[in-house]
Design an enzyme around this catalytic site. Structure first.
Site, mmCIF file in Angstrom:
data_model
loop_
_atom_site.group_PDB
_atom_site.id
_atom_site.type_symbol
_atom_site.label_atom_id
_atom_site.label_comp_id
_atom_site.label_asym_id
_atom_site.label_seq_id
_atom_site.Cartn_x
_atom_site.Cartn_y
_atom_site.Cartn_z
ATOM 1 C CB SER A 1 6.955 -60.536 -77.945
ATOM 2 O OG SER A 1 6.140 -61.058 -78.962
ATOM 3 N N GLY B 1 -14.817 -67.802 -105.119
ATOM 4 C CA GLY B 1 -14.408 -69.241 -104.910
ATOM 5 C C GLY B 1 -12.775 -69.269 -105.328
ATOM 6 C CD GLU C 1 12.493 -57.873 -89.472
ATOM 7 O OE1 GLU C 1 12.740 -56.776 -89.288
ATOM 8 O OE2 GLU C 1 12.702 -58.805 -90.504
HETATM 9 C C1 LIG Z 1 7.679 -67.001 -90.398
HETATM 10 C C2 LIG Z 1 8.655 -66.576 -89.324
HETATM 11 C C3 LIG Z 1 9.907 -66.134 -89.458
HETATM 12 C C4 LIG Z 1 10.676 -65.694 -88.426
HETATM 13 N N1 LIG Z 1 12.101 -65.474 -88.617
HETATM 14 C C5 LIG Z 1 12.736 -65.277 -87.683
HETATM 15 C C6 LIG Z 1 14.259 -65.175 -87.878
HETATM 16 O O1 LIG Z 1 14.729 -65.420 -88.958
HETATM 17 N N2 LIG Z 1 15.015 -65.030 -86.853
HETATM 18 C C7 LIG Z 1 14.549 -64.875 -85.402
HETATM 19 O O2 LIG Z 1 15.200 -64.627 -84.549
HETATM 20 N N3 LIG Z 1 13.291 -64.966 -85.208
HETATM 21 C C8 LIG Z 1 12.399 -65.170 -86.314
HETATM 22 N N4 LIG Z 1 11.082 -65.183 -86.103
HETATM 23 C C9 LIG Z 1 10.358 -65.251 -84.885
HETATM 24 C C10 LIG Z 1 9.621 -63.704 -84.429
HETATM 25 O O3 LIG Z 1 10.377 -62.877 -84.409
HETATM 26 C C11 LIG Z 1 8.769 -64.150 -83.414
HETATM 27 O O4 LIG Z 1 7.792 -65.261 -83.610
HETATM 28 C C12 LIG Z 1 8.087 -62.742 -82.757
HETATM 29 O O5 LIG Z 1 9.078 -62.106 -81.884
HETATM 30 C C13 LIG Z 1 6.996 -63.271 -81.709
HETATM 31 O O6 LIG Z 1 7.459 -64.159 -80.875
HETATM 32 P P1 LIG Z 1 6.599 -65.565 -80.477
HETATM 33 O O7 LIG Z 1 6.418 -66.200 -81.640
HETATM 34 O O8 LIG Z 1 7.507 -66.182 -79.296
HETATM 35 O O9 LIG Z 1 5.411 -64.826 -79.990
HETATM 36 P P2 LIG Z 1 5.153 -64.507 -78.334
HETATM 37 O O10 LIG Z 1 6.150 -63.653 -77.727
HETATM 38 O O11 LIG Z 1 4.464 -65.796 -77.668
HETATM 39 O O12 LIG Z 1 3.854 -63.405 -78.586
HETATM 40 C C14 LIG Z 1 2.573 -63.899 -79.026
HETATM 41 C C15 LIG Z 1 1.663 -62.699 -79.137
HETATM 42 O O13 LIG Z 1 1.311 -61.947 -78.071
HETATM 43 C C16 LIG Z 1 1.112 -60.615 -78.575
HETATM 44 N N5 LIG Z 1 2.195 -59.839 -77.681
HETATM 45 C C17 LIG Z 1 3.266 -59.666 -77.653
HETATM 46 N N6 LIG Z 1 3.701 -58.763 -76.876
HETATM 47 C C18 LIG Z 1 2.712 -58.103 -76.328
HETATM 48 C C19 LIG Z 1 2.315 -57.245 -75.443
HETATM 49 N N7 LIG Z 1 3.366 -56.395 -74.972
HETATM 50 N N8 LIG Z 1 1.001 -56.888 -75.182
HETATM 51 C C20 LIG Z 1 0.014 -57.331 -75.730
HETATM 52 N N9 LIG Z 1 0.231 -58.287 -76.786
HETATM 53 C C21 LIG Z 1 1.522 -58.717 -76.905
HETATM 54 C C22 LIG Z 1 1.322 -60.671 -80.017
HETATM 55 O O14 LIG Z 1 0.130 -60.492 -80.698
HETATM 56 C C23 LIG Z 1 2.119 -61.740 -80.462
HETATM 57 O O15 LIG Z 1 1.655 -62.336 -81.635
HETATM 58 C C24 LIG Z 1 10.187 -65.561 -87.033
HETATM 59 C C25 LIG Z 1 8.864 -65.898 -86.885
HETATM 60 C C26 LIG Z 1 8.118 -66.049 -87.996
HETATM 61 C C27 LIG Z 1 6.620 -66.434 -87.785
#
Ligand SMILES: Cc1cc2nc3c(=O)[nH]c(=O)nc-3n(C[C@H](O)[C@H](O)[C@H](O)COP(=O)(O)OP(=O)(O)OC[C@H]3O[C@@H](n4cnc5c(N)ncnc54)[C@H](O)[C@@H]3O)c2cc1C
Length: 389
Positions: free
Chosen positions: A137, A343, A366
Protein backbone atom coordinates in the site's frame (compact mmCIF):
# COMPACT_ATOMS: atom_id res chain seq x y z
CA UNK A 1 -27.87 -10.96 -15.01
CA UNK A 2 -29.75 -12.83 -17.68
CA UNK A 3 -30.79 -9.63 -19.42
CA UNK A 4 -27.84 -7.31 -19.64
CA UNK A 5 -30.05 -4.27 -20.13
CA UNK A 6 -27.43 -1.97 -18.64
CA UNK A 7 -26.01 -2.01 -22.17
CA UNK A 8 -28.82 0.40 -23.03
CA UNK A 9 -27.60 2.95 -20.53
CA UNK A 10 -26.60 6.34 -21.97
CA UNK A 11 -23.00 5.97 -20.74
CA UNK A 12 -22.42 3.55 -23.61
CA UNK A 13 -22.39 3.90 -27.39
CA UNK A 14 -23.58 1.48 -30.04
CA UNK A 15 -20.04 0.16 -30.64
CA UNK A 16 -19.83 -0.74 -26.93
CA UNK A 17 -23.09 -2.67 -27.09
CA UNK A 18 -21.88 -4.56 -30.16
CA UNK A 19 -18.56 -5.29 -28.48
CA UNK A 20 -20.14 -6.66 -25.30
CA UNK A 21 -22.63 -8.83 -27.17
CA UNK A 22 -20.09 -10.27 -29.58
CA UNK A 23 -17.57 -10.98 -26.80
CA UNK A 24 -20.28 -12.70 -24.75
CA UNK A 25 -21.07 -15.00 -27.69
CA UNK A 26 -17.37 -15.62 -28.38
CA UNK A 27 -16.58 -16.35 -24.71
CA UNK A 28 -19.45 -18.84 -24.46
CA UNK A 29 -17.65 -20.87 -27.14
CA UNK A 30 -13.99 -20.28 -26.35
CA UNK A 31 -13.64 -19.66 -22.60
CA UNK A 32 -14.14 -22.46 -20.07
CA UNK A 33 -14.78 -21.49 -16.42
CA UNK A 34 -12.02 -23.56 -14.87
CA UNK A 35 -9.28 -23.34 -12.30
CA UNK A 36 -7.26 -26.22 -13.70
CA UNK A 37 -4.06 -27.77 -12.49
CA UNK A 38 -1.59 -26.25 -14.96
CA UNK A 39 -2.48 -22.60 -14.57
CA UNK A 40 0.58 -21.42 -16.55
CA UNK A 41 -0.46 -23.43 -19.59
CA UNK A 42 -4.06 -22.23 -19.27
CA UNK A 43 -2.93 -18.61 -19.14
CA UNK A 44 -0.67 -19.01 -22.17
CA UNK A 45 -3.54 -20.61 -24.09
CA UNK A 46 -5.95 -17.85 -23.06
CA UNK A 47 -3.49 -15.12 -24.09
CA UNK A 48 -3.18 -16.72 -27.53
CA UNK A 49 -6.90 -17.23 -27.90
CA UNK A 50 -7.87 -13.73 -26.70
CA UNK A 51 -5.19 -12.31 -29.01
CA UNK A 52 -6.38 -14.32 -32.00
CA UNK A 53 -9.96 -13.30 -31.24
CA UNK A 54 -8.89 -9.63 -31.50
CA UNK A 55 -9.90 -8.78 -27.92
CA UNK A 56 -6.47 -7.92 -26.55
CA UNK A 57 -6.04 -4.97 -28.87
CA UNK A 58 -8.55 -3.14 -26.65
CA UNK A 59 -6.15 -3.59 -23.72
CA UNK A 60 -3.49 -1.53 -25.47
CA UNK A 61 -5.75 0.96 -27.20
CA UNK A 62 -6.73 1.25 -30.85
CA UNK A 63 -3.81 1.21 -33.28
CA UNK A 64 -1.43 0.41 -30.41
CA UNK A 65 -1.33 4.11 -29.80
CA UNK A 66 -1.32 6.46 -26.87
CA UNK A 67 -3.48 6.54 -23.77
CA UNK A 68 -6.10 8.67 -25.42
CA UNK A 69 -6.87 5.67 -27.61
CA UNK A 70 -7.62 3.45 -24.60
CA UNK A 71 -11.38 3.16 -24.46
CA UNK A 72 -12.16 2.73 -20.77
CA UNK A 73 -15.75 1.67 -21.39
CA UNK A 74 -14.58 -1.02 -23.80
CA UNK A 75 -12.03 -2.30 -21.26
CA UNK A 76 -14.70 -2.37 -18.55
CA UNK A 77 -17.24 -4.18 -20.71
CA UNK A 78 -14.63 -6.72 -21.75
CA UNK A 79 -13.56 -7.37 -18.15
CA UNK A 80 -17.14 -7.56 -16.92
CA UNK A 81 -18.03 -10.02 -19.69
CA UNK A 82 -14.94 -12.19 -19.31
CA UNK A 83 -15.33 -12.26 -15.52
CA UNK A 84 -18.85 -13.63 -15.94
CA UNK A 85 -17.34 -16.51 -17.93
CA UNK A 86 -13.98 -17.09 -16.24
CA UNK A 87 -11.84 -15.37 -13.62
CA UNK A 88 -8.71 -16.56 -15.39
CA UNK A 89 -9.75 -15.11 -18.76
CA UNK A 90 -10.43 -11.78 -17.07
CA UNK A 91 -7.04 -11.97 -15.35
CA UNK A 92 -5.25 -12.61 -18.65
CA UNK A 93 -6.94 -9.68 -20.38
CA UNK A 94 -6.35 -7.34 -17.43
CA UNK A 95 -2.66 -8.16 -17.16
CA UNK A 96 -1.99 -7.62 -20.85
CA UNK A 97 -3.40 -4.13 -20.28
CA UNK A 98 -1.82 -3.37 -16.91
CA UNK A 99 1.54 -4.86 -17.90
CA UNK A 100 1.77 -2.84 -21.10
CA UNK A 101 -0.16 0.21 -19.86
CA UNK A 102 2.92 2.26 -19.00
CA UNK A 103 4.26 1.67 -22.53
CA UNK A 104 0.90 2.65 -24.06
CA UNK A 105 0.80 5.76 -21.90
CA UNK A 106 4.37 7.00 -21.97
CA UNK A 107 6.55 4.68 -23.99
CA UNK A 108 8.75 5.94 -26.82
CA UNK A 109 7.57 5.17 -30.32
CA UNK A 110 10.29 2.49 -30.57
CA UNK A 111 9.08 0.86 -27.32
CA UNK A 112 5.48 1.00 -28.48
CA UNK A 113 6.30 -0.48 -31.87
CA UNK A 114 8.38 -3.26 -30.30
CA UNK A 115 6.02 -4.38 -27.53
CA UNK A 116 2.42 -3.34 -28.08
CA UNK A 117 1.57 -5.17 -31.32
CA UNK A 118 2.85 -8.44 -29.82
CA UNK A 119 0.87 -7.86 -26.62
CA UNK A 120 -2.24 -7.15 -28.69
CA UNK A 121 -1.81 -10.28 -30.79
CA UNK A 122 -1.23 -12.44 -27.72
CA UNK A 123 2.36 -13.19 -28.71
CA UNK A 124 4.00 -11.51 -25.71
CA UNK A 125 2.87 -11.73 -22.08
CA UNK A 126 3.15 -8.57 -20.00
CA UNK A 127 3.68 -7.96 -16.26
CA UNK A 128 3.63 -4.93 -13.96
CA UNK A 129 6.23 -5.04 -11.17
CA UNK A 130 5.58 -2.36 -8.57
CA UNK A 131 4.98 -4.03 -5.16
CA UNK A 132 7.71 -5.18 -2.80
CA UNK A 133 7.70 -7.16 0.43
CA UNK A 134 7.87 -3.90 2.45
CA UNK A 135 6.16 -1.61 -0.04
CA UNK A 136 2.59 -2.61 -0.92
CA UNK A 137 0.00 0.00 0.00
CA UNK A 138 2.89 2.34 0.85
CA UNK A 139 4.44 1.90 -2.55
CA UNK A 140 6.68 4.97 -2.31
CA UNK A 141 8.66 3.06 0.36
CA UNK A 142 10.10 0.82 -2.37
CA UNK A 143 13.73 -0.18 -2.08
CA UNK A 144 14.47 -1.92 -5.36
CA UNK A 145 17.14 0.37 -6.83
CA UNK A 146 18.57 1.15 -10.24
CA UNK A 147 21.95 2.86 -10.57
CA UNK A 148 22.89 4.38 -13.91
CA UNK A 149 26.21 3.33 -15.45
CA UNK A 150 27.53 3.42 -19.04
CA UNK A 151 24.15 4.00 -20.64
CA UNK A 152 22.56 1.22 -18.59
CA UNK A 153 20.38 0.93 -15.50
CA UNK A 154 21.60 -1.74 -13.09
CA UNK A 155 18.76 -3.11 -10.97
CA UNK A 156 19.15 -4.66 -7.53
CA UNK A 157 16.32 -5.66 -5.19
CA UNK A 158 13.05 -7.56 -5.07
CA UNK A 159 9.48 -7.29 -6.31
CA UNK A 160 6.67 -9.45 -5.03
CA UNK A 161 3.07 -10.38 -5.86
CA UNK A 162 3.93 -9.99 -9.53
CA UNK A 163 1.10 -11.39 -11.63
CA UNK A 164 2.34 -13.32 -14.67
CA UNK A 165 5.66 -13.66 -12.81
CA UNK A 166 7.29 -16.75 -14.31
CA UNK A 167 5.43 -16.69 -17.62
CA UNK A 168 5.80 -13.05 -18.68
CA UNK A 169 7.92 -12.11 -21.70
CA UNK A 170 8.65 -8.70 -20.20
CA UNK A 171 8.20 -6.85 -16.90
CA UNK A 172 7.60 -3.14 -16.42
CA UNK A 173 9.69 -2.59 -13.29
CA UNK A 174 9.67 0.44 -11.00
CA UNK A 175 12.94 1.13 -9.21
CA UNK A 176 14.45 3.84 -7.08
CA UNK A 177 16.83 6.02 -9.08
CA UNK A 178 17.30 8.65 -6.40
CA UNK A 179 16.64 11.95 -8.22
CA UNK A 180 14.69 13.05 -5.12
CA UNK A 181 13.44 11.39 -1.93
CA UNK A 182 10.29 9.24 -1.82
CA UNK A 183 7.92 9.09 -4.76
CA UNK A 184 9.91 11.58 -6.82
CA UNK A 185 13.02 9.40 -7.11
CA UNK A 186 11.58 6.40 -8.95
CA UNK A 187 11.92 5.42 -12.64
CA UNK A 188 10.26 2.76 -14.79
CA UNK A 189 12.10 0.24 -16.96
CA UNK A 190 11.10 -2.55 -19.32
CA UNK A 191 13.02 -5.71 -18.41
CA UNK A 192 12.75 -8.61 -20.83
CA UNK A 193 12.42 -12.09 -19.32
CA UNK A 194 15.73 -13.86 -19.62
CA UNK A 195 17.80 -10.74 -18.95
CA UNK A 196 20.78 -11.91 -16.85
CA UNK A 197 20.31 -10.88 -13.20
CA UNK A 198 16.51 -11.29 -13.23
CA UNK A 199 15.33 -14.46 -11.54
CA UNK A 200 12.03 -15.86 -10.34
CA UNK A 201 12.88 -16.20 -6.63
CA UNK A 202 9.59 -17.85 -5.64
CA UNK A 203 6.27 -18.84 -7.15
CA UNK A 204 3.33 -17.87 -4.91
CA UNK A 205 0.12 -19.90 -4.78
CA UNK A 206 -3.11 -18.04 -4.13
CA UNK A 207 -6.75 -19.03 -3.56
CA UNK A 208 -7.80 -18.19 -7.11
CA UNK A 209 -4.80 -19.65 -8.93
CA UNK A 210 -2.93 -17.54 -11.43
CA UNK A 211 0.79 -17.13 -12.16
CA UNK A 212 2.27 -15.03 -9.34
CA UNK A 213 5.89 -14.65 -8.27
CA UNK A 214 8.53 -12.87 -6.28
CA UNK A 215 11.25 -11.51 -8.56
CA UNK A 216 14.87 -10.93 -7.61
CA UNK A 217 17.17 -8.51 -9.45
CA UNK A 218 20.93 -8.91 -8.93
CA UNK A 219 23.07 -6.56 -11.00
CA UNK A 220 20.44 -6.77 -13.76
CA UNK A 221 21.58 -4.49 -16.64
CA UNK A 222 19.06 -2.93 -18.97
CA UNK A 223 19.89 -0.30 -21.61
CA UNK A 224 18.54 3.18 -20.84
CA UNK A 225 16.53 2.94 -24.06
CA UNK A 226 14.29 0.64 -21.95
CA UNK A 227 13.36 3.44 -19.52
CA UNK A 228 9.73 4.57 -19.75
CA UNK A 229 9.24 8.31 -19.27
CA UNK A 230 11.67 10.74 -17.70
CA UNK A 231 14.14 9.86 -14.90
CA UNK A 232 12.40 10.21 -11.52
CA UNK A 233 8.94 10.18 -13.11
CA UNK A 234 8.28 6.47 -12.57
CA UNK A 235 5.83 6.93 -9.72
CA UNK A 236 3.67 9.16 -11.92
CA UNK A 237 3.88 6.55 -14.70
CA UNK A 238 2.70 3.86 -12.26
CA UNK A 239 -0.14 6.00 -10.91
CA UNK A 240 -1.31 7.00 -14.39
CA UNK A 241 -1.36 3.34 -15.39
CA UNK A 242 -3.31 2.33 -12.30
CA UNK A 243 -5.68 5.22 -12.86
CA UNK A 244 -6.68 3.75 -16.23
CA UNK A 245 -7.15 0.23 -14.95
CA UNK A 246 -8.67 0.82 -11.49
CA UNK A 247 -12.18 1.25 -12.87
CA UNK A 248 -11.74 -2.00 -14.77
CA UNK A 249 -11.06 -3.89 -11.52
CA UNK A 250 -14.51 -2.71 -10.45
CA UNK A 251 -15.91 -3.95 -13.76
CA UNK A 252 -14.41 -7.40 -13.19
CA UNK A 253 -15.98 -7.50 -9.71
CA UNK A 254 -19.28 -6.59 -11.33
CA UNK A 255 -18.92 -9.51 -13.74
CA UNK A 256 -18.25 -11.91 -10.87
CA UNK A 257 -21.28 -10.58 -8.99
CA UNK A 258 -23.54 -10.93 -12.05
CA UNK A 259 -22.49 -14.54 -12.56
CA UNK A 260 -23.10 -15.30 -8.86
CA UNK A 261 -26.53 -13.69 -9.07
CA UNK A 262 -27.46 -15.71 -12.17
CA UNK A 263 -26.37 -18.92 -10.48
CA UNK A 264 -28.25 -18.03 -7.28
CA UNK A 265 -31.45 -17.12 -9.11
CA UNK A 266 -31.38 -20.36 -11.04
CA UNK A 267 -30.78 -22.39 -7.88
CA UNK A 268 -33.35 -20.54 -5.76
CA UNK A 269 -36.10 -21.02 -8.33
CA UNK A 270 -35.43 -24.74 -8.85
CA UNK A 271 -34.43 -25.98 -5.38
CA UNK A 272 -37.51 -27.44 -3.65
CA UNK A 273 -37.85 -27.52 0.11
CA UNK A 274 -40.79 -27.48 2.54
CA UNK A 275 -43.13 -28.02 -0.46
CA UNK A 276 -42.09 -24.92 -2.32
CA UNK A 277 -39.15 -23.39 -4.16
CA UNK A 278 -36.41 -21.71 -2.13
CA UNK A 279 -37.24 -18.48 -4.00
CA UNK A 280 -40.81 -18.57 -2.64
CA UNK A 281 -39.55 -17.69 0.84
CA UNK A 282 -39.50 -13.98 1.59
CA UNK A 283 -36.12 -14.33 3.28
CA UNK A 284 -34.69 -15.55 -0.04
CA UNK A 285 -36.49 -12.77 -1.92
CA UNK A 286 -34.93 -10.20 0.39
CA UNK A 287 -31.49 -11.66 -0.39
CA UNK A 288 -32.13 -11.60 -4.13
CA UNK A 289 -33.45 -8.04 -3.98
CA UNK A 290 -30.38 -6.88 -2.08
CA UNK A 291 -28.05 -8.68 -4.49
CA UNK A 292 -29.70 -7.12 -7.55
CA UNK A 293 -29.63 -3.65 -6.00
CA UNK A 294 -25.96 -3.98 -5.05
CA UNK A 295 -25.15 -5.05 -8.60
CA UNK A 296 -27.02 -2.17 -10.23
CA UNK A 297 -25.45 0.41 -7.88
CA UNK A 298 -21.99 -0.93 -8.66
CA UNK A 299 -22.71 -0.96 -12.41
CA UNK A 300 -23.83 2.67 -12.32
CA UNK A 301 -20.62 3.71 -10.55
CA UNK A 302 -18.43 1.65 -12.90
CA UNK A 303 -19.89 3.04 -16.11
CA UNK A 304 -20.07 6.58 -14.75
CA UNK A 305 -16.33 6.46 -14.02
CA UNK A 306 -15.51 4.81 -17.35
CA UNK A 307 -17.64 7.29 -19.31
CA UNK A 308 -16.17 10.25 -17.43
CA UNK A 309 -12.62 9.10 -18.18
CA UNK A 310 -13.49 8.68 -21.85
CA UNK A 311 -14.62 12.33 -21.82
CA UNK A 312 -11.04 13.20 -20.82
CA UNK A 313 -12.07 14.24 -17.31
CA UNK A 314 -10.35 13.43 -14.02
CA UNK A 315 -11.80 10.31 -12.39
CA UNK A 316 -9.75 9.91 -9.23
CA UNK A 317 -12.78 10.09 -6.96
CA UNK A 318 -15.19 8.30 -9.30
CA UNK A 319 -12.79 5.41 -10.00
CA UNK A 320 -12.15 4.98 -6.27
CA UNK A 321 -15.90 4.94 -5.57
CA UNK A 322 -16.46 2.40 -8.33
CA UNK A 323 -13.70 0.10 -7.10
CA UNK A 324 -14.73 0.33 -3.46
CA UNK A 325 -18.41 -0.20 -4.12
CA UNK A 326 -18.12 -2.91 -6.79
CA UNK A 327 -15.51 -5.07 -5.06
CA UNK A 328 -17.06 -4.87 -1.57
CA UNK A 329 -20.55 -5.32 -3.05
CA UNK A 330 -19.50 -8.31 -5.17
CA UNK A 331 -18.06 -10.00 -2.11
CA UNK A 332 -21.48 -9.68 -0.42
CA UNK A 333 -23.39 -10.83 -3.49
CA UNK A 334 -21.16 -13.87 -3.95
CA UNK A 335 -21.37 -14.75 -0.26
CA UNK A 336 -25.18 -14.61 -0.47
CA UNK A 337 -25.05 -16.86 -3.55
CA UNK A 338 -22.96 -19.41 -1.67
CA UNK A 339 -25.53 -19.30 1.14
CA UNK A 340 -28.39 -19.90 -1.28
CA UNK A 341 -26.55 -22.95 -2.65
CA UNK A 342 -26.16 -24.42 0.85
CA UNK A 343 -23.61 -27.26 1.02
CA UNK A 344 -23.22 -27.28 -2.76
CA UNK A 345 -21.93 -23.72 -2.54
CA UNK A 346 -18.70 -24.80 -0.89
CA UNK A 347 -17.97 -27.78 -3.13
CA UNK A 348 -14.70 -27.28 -5.04
CA UNK A 349 -15.30 -26.44 -8.66
CA UNK A 350 -18.89 -25.20 -8.24
CA UNK A 351 -19.18 -21.82 -10.00
CA UNK A 352 -20.13 -19.95 -6.81
CA UNK A 353 -17.27 -21.58 -4.89
CA UNK A 354 -14.82 -20.44 -7.57
CA UNK A 355 -16.31 -16.95 -7.55
CA UNK A 356 -15.92 -16.86 -3.76
CA UNK A 357 -12.19 -17.34 -4.27
CA UNK A 358 -11.97 -15.16 -7.39
CA UNK A 359 -13.37 -12.03 -5.75
CA UNK A 360 -11.26 -11.85 -2.61
CA UNK A 361 -8.03 -10.37 -3.95
CA UNK A 362 -9.84 -7.56 -5.79
CA UNK A 363 -10.51 -5.86 -2.45
CA UNK A 364 -6.75 -5.81 -1.84
CA UNK A 365 -4.85 -5.15 -5.05
CA UNK A 366 -4.60 -1.94 -7.07
CA UNK A 367 -5.35 -0.09 -3.83
CA UNK A 368 -7.07 -1.88 -0.95
CA UNK A 369 -10.58 -0.76 0.01
CA UNK A 370 -9.18 1.36 2.85
CA UNK A 371 -6.93 3.15 0.36
CA UNK A 372 -9.96 3.86 -1.86
CA UNK A 373 -11.81 5.27 1.16
CA UNK A 374 -8.90 7.58 1.89
CA UNK A 375 -8.75 8.72 -1.74
CA UNK A 376 -12.48 9.50 -1.77
CA UNK A 377 -12.27 11.37 1.53
CA UNK A 378 -9.20 13.34 0.40
CA UNK A 379 -11.01 14.45 -2.75
CA UNK A 380 -14.14 15.39 -0.79
CA UNK A 381 -12.22 17.34 1.82
CA UNK A 382 -10.17 19.13 -0.82
CA UNK A 383 -13.35 20.20 -2.60
CA UNK A 384 -14.81 21.36 0.72
CA UNK A 385 -11.69 23.34 1.63
CA UNK A 386 -11.74 24.85 -1.86
CA UNK A 387 -15.30 26.05 -1.24
CA UNK A 388 -14.56 27.61 2.18
CA UNK A 389 -14.46 31.44 1.98
C1 LIG B 1 -3.49 -11.75 -6.24
C2 LIG B 1 -2.64 -10.55 -6.21
C3 LIG B 1 -2.06 -10.07 -7.39
C4 LIG B 1 -1.23 -8.95 -7.38
N1 LIG B 1 -0.60 -8.56 -8.54
C5 LIG B 1 0.28 -7.54 -8.50
C6 LIG B 1 1.02 -7.18 -9.68
O1 LIG B 1 0.84 -7.74 -10.76
N2 LIG B 1 1.96 -6.19 -9.59
C7 LIG B 1 2.20 -5.53 -8.42
O2 LIG B 1 3.06 -4.67 -8.39
N3 LIG B 1 1.52 -5.85 -7.28
C8 LIG B 1 0.57 -6.84 -7.31
N4 LIG B 1 -0.11 -7.19 -6.16
C9 LIG B 1 0.22 -6.52 -4.91
C10 LIG B 1 -0.88 -5.62 -4.39
O3 LIG B 1 -0.93 -4.45 -5.10
C11 LIG B 1 -0.60 -5.42 -2.88
O4 LIG B 1 -0.91 -6.66 -2.25
C12 LIG B 1 -1.42 -4.30 -2.29
O5 LIG B 1 -0.94 -3.06 -2.75
C13 LIG B 1 -1.38 -4.32 -0.76
O6 LIG B 1 -0.07 -4.36 -0.33
P1 LIG B 1 0.37 -5.43 0.78
O7 LIG B 1 -0.06 -6.78 0.32
O8 LIG B 1 1.82 -5.23 1.04
O9 LIG B 1 -0.49 -5.07 2.02
P2 LIG B 1 -0.19 -3.91 3.09
O10 LIG B 1 0.35 -2.71 2.40
O11 LIG B 1 0.61 -4.51 4.20
O12 LIG B 1 -1.65 -3.59 3.59
C14 LIG B 1 -2.37 -4.54 4.40
C15 LIG B 1 -3.73 -3.99 4.66
O13 LIG B 1 -3.65 -2.79 5.37
C16 LIG B 1 -4.82 -2.03 5.12
N5 LIG B 1 -4.42 -0.66 4.79
C17 LIG B 1 -3.62 -0.24 3.80
N6 LIG B 1 -3.47 1.09 3.85
C18 LIG B 1 -4.19 1.52 4.91
C19 LIG B 1 -4.44 2.79 5.49
N7 LIG B 1 -3.88 3.90 4.96
N8 LIG B 1 -5.24 2.86 6.59
C20 LIG B 1 -5.78 1.74 7.13
N9 LIG B 1 -5.60 0.51 6.61
C21 LIG B 1 -4.80 0.40 5.51
C22 LIG B 1 -5.57 -2.71 3.97
O14 LIG B 1 -6.67 -3.45 4.51
C23 LIG B 1 -4.54 -3.64 3.40
O15 LIG B 1 -5.15 -4.79 2.80
C24 LIG B 1 -0.98 -8.28 -6.17
C25 LIG B 1 -1.58 -8.74 -4.99
C26 LIG B 1 -2.40 -9.84 -5.00
C27 LIG B 1 -3.01 -10.31 -3.71
Amino acid sequence: MADVNHLDWPFLEERHRDLARSLDAWAAQHVPQVHGKDVDAQCRALVKSLGAGGWLRHAVGGGHGAAAAIDTRAICLIRETLARHSGLADFVFAMQGLGSGAISLQGTSAQRAHYLPRVARGEAIAAFALSEPDAGSDVAAMQCAARIEDGHAILDGEKTWISNGGIADFYVVFARTGEAPGARGISAFIVDAGTPGLEIAERIEVIAPHPLARLRFTGCRVPLSQRIGEPGEGFKVAMRTLDVFRTSVAAAALGFARRAFDEALQRATTRRMFNQALADFQLTQAKLAQMATTIDSAALLVYRAAWQRDQGRNVTREAAMAKLSATEGAQQVIDAAVQIFGGLGVVSGQPVEMLYRDIRALRIYEGASEVQQLIIARELLRDTKGATP
